[in-house]
Enzyme design. Sequence first.
Site, PDB file in Angstrom:
ATOM      1  N   GLU A  39       1.000  -1.138   0.196  1.00 46.21           N
ATOM      2  CA  GLU A  39      -0.084  -0.068   0.082  1.00 46.21           C
ATOM      3  C   GLU A  39       0.897   1.331   0.038  1.00 46.21           C
ATOM      4  O   GLU A  39       1.610   1.451   0.864  1.00 46.21           O
ATOM      5  CB  GLU A  39      -0.936  -0.061   1.233  1.00 46.21           C
ATOM      6  CG  GLU A  39      -1.679  -1.128   1.339  1.00 46.21           C
ATOM      7  CD  GLU A  39      -2.380  -1.414   2.899  1.00 46.21           C
ATOM      8  OE1 GLU A  39      -2.391  -0.565   3.518  1.00 46.21           O
ATOM      9  OE2 GLU A  39      -2.727  -2.352   3.171  1.00 46.21           O
ATOM     10  N   LYS A  97       2.323   4.546   0.759  1.00 46.04           N
ATOM     11  CA  LYS A  97       2.265   5.023   2.222  1.00 46.04           C
ATOM     12  C   LYS A  97       2.089   6.607   1.971  1.00 46.04           C
ATOM     13  O   LYS A  97       3.019   7.415   1.795  1.00 46.04           O
ATOM     14  CB  LYS A  97       3.770   4.976   2.805  1.00 46.04           C
ATOM     15  CG  LYS A  97       3.680   5.309   4.322  1.00 46.04           C
ATOM     16  CD  LYS A  97       4.804   4.932   5.041  1.00 46.04           C
ATOM     17  CE  LYS A  97       5.123   5.327   6.456  1.00 46.04           C
ATOM     18  NZ  LYS A  97       5.398   6.895   6.401  1.00 46.04           N
ATOM     19  N   ASP A 125       1.879  10.330   3.145  1.00 43.89           N
ATOM     20  CA  ASP A 125       2.362  11.146   4.152  1.00 43.89           C
ATOM     21  C   ASP A 125       1.504  12.077   4.850  1.00 43.89           C
ATOM     22  O   ASP A 125       1.792  13.322   4.407  1.00 43.89           O
ATOM     23  CB  ASP A 125       3.677  11.718   3.498  1.00 43.89           C
ATOM     24  CG  ASP A 125       4.641  12.319   4.587  1.00 43.89           C
ATOM     25  OD1 ASP A 125       4.503  11.980   5.678  1.00 43.89           O
ATOM     26  OD2 ASP A 125       5.532  13.075   4.142  1.00 43.89           O
ATOM     27  N   TYR A 147      -6.882   2.301   6.152  1.00 40.68           N
ATOM     28  CA  TYR A 147      -6.046   1.505   5.783  1.00 40.68           C
ATOM     29  C   TYR A 147      -5.891   0.098   6.713  1.00 40.68           C
ATOM     30  O   TYR A 147      -5.337  -0.891   6.451  1.00 40.68           O
ATOM     31  CB  TYR A 147      -4.596   1.566   5.094  1.00 40.68           C
ATOM     32  CG  TYR A 147      -3.998   2.783   6.107  1.00 40.68           C
ATOM     33  CD1 TYR A 147      -3.732   2.402   7.479  1.00 40.68           C
ATOM     34  CD2 TYR A 147      -3.837   3.999   5.723  1.00 40.68           C
ATOM     35  CE1 TYR A 147      -2.928   3.549   8.302  1.00 40.68           C
ATOM     36  CE2 TYR A 147      -3.067   4.873   6.569  1.00 40.68           C
ATOM     37  CZ  TYR A 147      -2.842   4.559   7.836  1.00 40.68           C
ATOM     38  OH  TYR A 147      -2.164   5.681   8.708  1.00 40.68           O
ATOM     39  N   LYS A 171      10.813   2.859   2.239  1.00 39.84           N
ATOM     40  CA  LYS A 171      10.864   4.318   1.895  1.00 39.84           C
ATOM     41  C   LYS A 171      11.528   4.577   0.574  1.00 39.84           C
ATOM     42  O   LYS A 171      12.469   3.877  -0.103  1.00 39.84           O
ATOM     43  CB  LYS A 171      11.551   5.154   2.987  1.00 39.84           C
ATOM     44  CG  LYS A 171      11.002   4.959   4.305  1.00 39.84           C
ATOM     45  CD  LYS A 171       9.837   5.701   4.274  1.00 39.84           C
ATOM     46  CE  LYS A 171       9.315   6.177   5.808  1.00 39.84           C
ATOM     47  NZ  LYS A 171      10.137   7.514   6.313  1.00 39.84           N
ATOM     48  N   CYS A 196      41.734  12.485  21.089  1.00 37.96           N
ATOM     49  CA  CYS A 196      40.565  13.006  20.857  1.00 37.96           C
ATOM     50  C   CYS A 196      40.526  14.501  20.573  1.00 37.96           C
ATOM     51  O   CYS A 196      41.125  15.211  21.311  1.00 37.96           O
ATOM     52  CB  CYS A 196      39.522  12.597  22.235  1.00 37.96           C
ATOM     53  SG  CYS A 196      37.921  13.672  22.259  1.00 37.96           S
ATOM     54  N   CYS A 211      39.226  16.240  24.145  1.00 29.75           N
ATOM     55  CA  CYS A 211      40.062  16.349  25.428  1.00 29.75           C
ATOM     56  C   CYS A 211      41.325  15.815  25.266  1.00 29.75           C
ATOM     57  O   CYS A 211      42.210  15.758  26.289  1.00 29.75           O
ATOM     58  CB  CYS A 211      39.314  15.357  26.560  1.00 29.75           C
ATOM     59  SG  CYS A 211      39.235  13.411  25.914  1.00 29.75           S
ATOM     60  N   CYS A 259      36.887   7.707  21.776  1.00 34.26           N
ATOM     61  CA  CYS A 259      37.865   8.541  22.947  1.00 34.26           C
ATOM     62  C   CYS A 259      37.756   7.486  24.157  1.00 34.26           C
ATOM     63  O   CYS A 259      36.807   7.087  24.643  1.00 34.26           O
ATOM     64  CB  CYS A 259      37.092  10.002  23.158  1.00 34.26           C
ATOM     65  SG  CYS A 259      37.813  10.639  24.616  1.00 34.26           S
ATOM     66  N   CYS A 296      35.544  14.282  29.300  1.00 33.40           N
ATOM     67  CA  CYS A 296      35.728  14.894  28.199  1.00 33.40           C
ATOM     68  C   CYS A 296      34.587  15.660  27.702  1.00 33.40           C
ATOM     69  O   CYS A 296      33.348  15.335  27.784  1.00 33.40           O
ATOM     70  CB  CYS A 296      35.877  13.823  26.868  1.00 33.40           C
ATOM     71  SG  CYS A 296      35.663  14.336  25.174  1.00 33.40           S
TER      72      CYS A 296
HETATM   73  S1  IVH Z   1      -0.499   0.470   8.838  1.00 32.43           S
HETATM   74  C1  IVH Z   1       0.692  -1.419  12.247  1.00 32.43           C
HETATM   75  N1  IVH Z   1      -0.778   1.577   6.443  1.00 32.43           N
HETATM   76  O1  IVH Z   1       2.629   5.161   8.216  1.00 32.43           O
HETATM   77  C2  IVH Z   1       0.614  -0.468  11.153  1.00 32.43           C
HETATM   78  N2  IVH Z   1      -0.005   2.991   7.799  1.00 32.43           N
HETATM   79  O2  IVH Z   1       5.113   4.839  10.094  1.00 32.43           O
HETATM   80  C3  IVH Z   1       0.621   0.648  11.293  1.00 32.43           C
HETATM   81  N3  IVH Z   1       0.632   5.085   6.944  1.00 32.43           N
HETATM   82  O3  IVH Z   1       1.562   5.992  11.536  1.00 32.43           O
HETATM   83  C4  IVH Z   1      -0.080   1.391  10.207  1.00 32.43           C
HETATM   84  N4  IVH Z   1      -0.054   4.634   4.915  1.00 32.43           N
HETATM   85  O4  IVH Z   1       0.603   7.230   9.530  1.00 32.43           O
HETATM   86  C5  IVH Z   1      -0.362   1.826   7.549  1.00 32.43           C
HETATM   87  N5  IVH Z   1      -1.225   1.779   4.205  1.00 32.43           N
HETATM   88  C6  IVH Z   1      -0.874   2.500   5.359  1.00 32.43           C
HETATM   89  C7  IVH Z   1      -0.317   3.447   5.654  1.00 32.43           C
HETATM   90  C8  IVH Z   1       0.347   3.984   6.966  1.00 32.43           C
HETATM   91  C9  IVH Z   1       0.515   5.618   5.710  1.00 32.43           C
HETATM   92  C10 IVH Z   1       1.321   5.872   7.835  1.00 32.43           C
HETATM   93  C11 IVH Z   1       0.566   5.891   9.391  1.00 32.43           C
HETATM   94  C12 IVH Z   1       1.510   5.468  10.269  1.00 32.43           C
HETATM   95  C13 IVH Z   1       2.764   5.474   9.727  1.00 32.43           C
HETATM   96  C14 IVH Z   1       3.880   4.511  10.157  1.00 32.43           C
END
Ligand code: IVH
Length: 676
Positions: A117, A119, A121, A221, A309, A403, A406, A427, A434
């Site tokens: 899925e 992600k 932001d 989600y 990411k 270092c 120090c 160090c 230090c």
């Molecule tokens: S699942 C345990 N699904 O990502 C599962 N999160 O770093 C946790 N996010 O706080 C969430 N798209 O804000 C999930 N398809 C998706 C997502 C998603 C964006 C964000 C969400 C969460 C963060 C985790």
Amino acid sequence: MKKSEITKQYLQKVKLINKFNKFYFDKNKSLVSDKVYDDLKKEIMMLESSHIFLSSKNSPSKVVGHRPSKSFKKASHKIPMLSLSNAFSEEDLINFEKKITNFLSKKEGFKILYSAEPKIDGISASLTYKNGHLVRGLSRGDGKEGEDITNNLTTIKDIPKIISSKGFPEEIDIRGEVFIQNSDFEFLKDKFANPRNAASGSLRQKNPEDTKKIPLNFIAYTFGFQKGLEVENQSDYLKKLKEWGFKINPLNKLISGVKDLINNYDEIEKKRADLDFDIDGIVYKVNDFALQKRLGNVANAPRWAIAHKFSSNKAVSQIKDIEIQIGRTGALTPVAKIKPINIGGVQVSNATLHNEDEIIRKDIRIGDTVTVERAGDVIPHILSVDLKKRKRNNLKFIFPEKCPSCGSKTIKEYNLITKKNDAVRRCSSEGYFCEKISVEKLKHFVSKDAFNIDGFGKKIVESFWKLKLVQFPQDIFKLDYNKIENLEGWGKLSVENLKYSINEKKNISLERLIYSLGIRHIGLENAKLLSKYFVSFTNFKNLSKKNNYDELLNIDGIGETQINSVKNFFSIPINLEVLNELEKLLNIKKSKNEEKNGLLKGKSFLVTGKLDGISRAEVKSLIEENSGTTVSSVSKKLNYLITGEKPTKKKIESAKALKIKIIDQDEFLKMLNKTS
Ligand code: IVH
């Protein structure tokens, strides 16, 4: 007062309130209490209404998204809102899948289906529906407790208020992301750094009418607590969400195998710029809920999901200098000062060179032309050197033997486990000798997961250190506030706030306190284990008197590396002095062993040998889920030794000698009313 003087004061106040706003929205941090904030805002408004000539485009009377005047009511999430671990490369994904197969004790090649899925932001939110009615909406907060922003969430058109579909669960927390479309953000560009901050600002308005002004969207989600949800996997759940009237991400897919995950990732990354919402990666979730349940969580992230990411923001620049930074544990980290360059919208002027070995391996020299990469939230680093552009006078970099802070000798430790010298040079000084190490220790002491003192950030530590206001952690609780009040940039109000935040943190849990000491190899998880074991601060402190560090071997999860580090910590007199002083100044709460009444309450276990179809890690989490404990050696404290294939003979012999019950896998599972 002269007109120019009034204007000067007015502009100063506007500048200050905008600084507070910036921290609040960009860093999620309140620099001052609500009262101070409100008073300042009132003062600005009063000045504006009594002096026509006063005006600023940044005044709170003009800015749409400003900090809410009061905090929202807090409420607990019935099931915590977890975060996700990150992956940046194919290798990370291979490891992720390997860990899952190992945990589930499956053979390599076991096919796992993932829900992939994109992600978004934005800001996550949890919507509670009871009997089809939206009854409450919470922000994520710290994951355990969020802010009640129901009224603001109900203004979002994508969020159904009543759901009358057949089969909709009796109760469910539907979770998803609140975000703003890029096309809508165009009009808010001047006020917020990015769409995410705009969404956050809008959601936090005290008046829902203000939230309405900034168009928000919601994509669902996942879920938290539920009663009556009848689905077996994530992809079916996503389908249900759609049936119930939620929007889901149109780019969600079901995929198996790392190769295909990467193909999908590449495809989506190409589309990324054309999407009307910001995505910063792809979330992969094991699709099968039964497997998710078995896999469970580590700390605050699930084992069954990861965020892949987007990275690869690269640019070419030139190294102007190499500086050595010294960390809390004495590690010397080389940092390249590069010609400032914009990488993916962020101005980059530093890149980490990791350690001495990395410099040697990549033969990085001052003056070199290099490719710099900024991946996700991590510190930019150097990918490669363009040797064709190297000049003759670019000499090899010599790592300091002393270092720079120090003057102590720098050393590379021998690692007992890898049987190699560490890549990191340190160090060799101990305690607070230090200067650079001490400052870093103090920064760690006040940091978010440690004492988390509001308004006492890294900059303040540095400035207070220079002014000799703090040298040791205990000095923070003995500050000379009169002196601070007279410093530039400080006043009565800000000093009051600082005092308040510091006093508030005098009540501290043993776990946080141990973590804040910054003992090497004792991070959050290990601090938790130690605090559970010692229960009280006195017990922890007396470890130095008893001088019996081997007893720590009883704590499952604590190994020789950690024990050596704790031992070393207690062997330094200044550390004991710090502990004594902190004891006098703080109220250190005893660690409460969670009173859970599971089937294995009060029983301890140890596994020896290979079990069938279930990994050690899964056994451990099964035991803990059922209120039992695991230990790492046979001693009088052990109740059950679980044996599998090819057990360690010595363990069985010692267990027999101590009359400890020896059981096999089936007997263990029977204790949990399960069979294999
Ligand atoms: S699942 C345990 N699904 O990502 C599962 N999160 O770093 C946790 N996010 O706080 C969430 N798209 O804000 C999930 N398809 C998706 C997502 C998603 C964006 C964000 C969400 C969460 C963060 C985790």
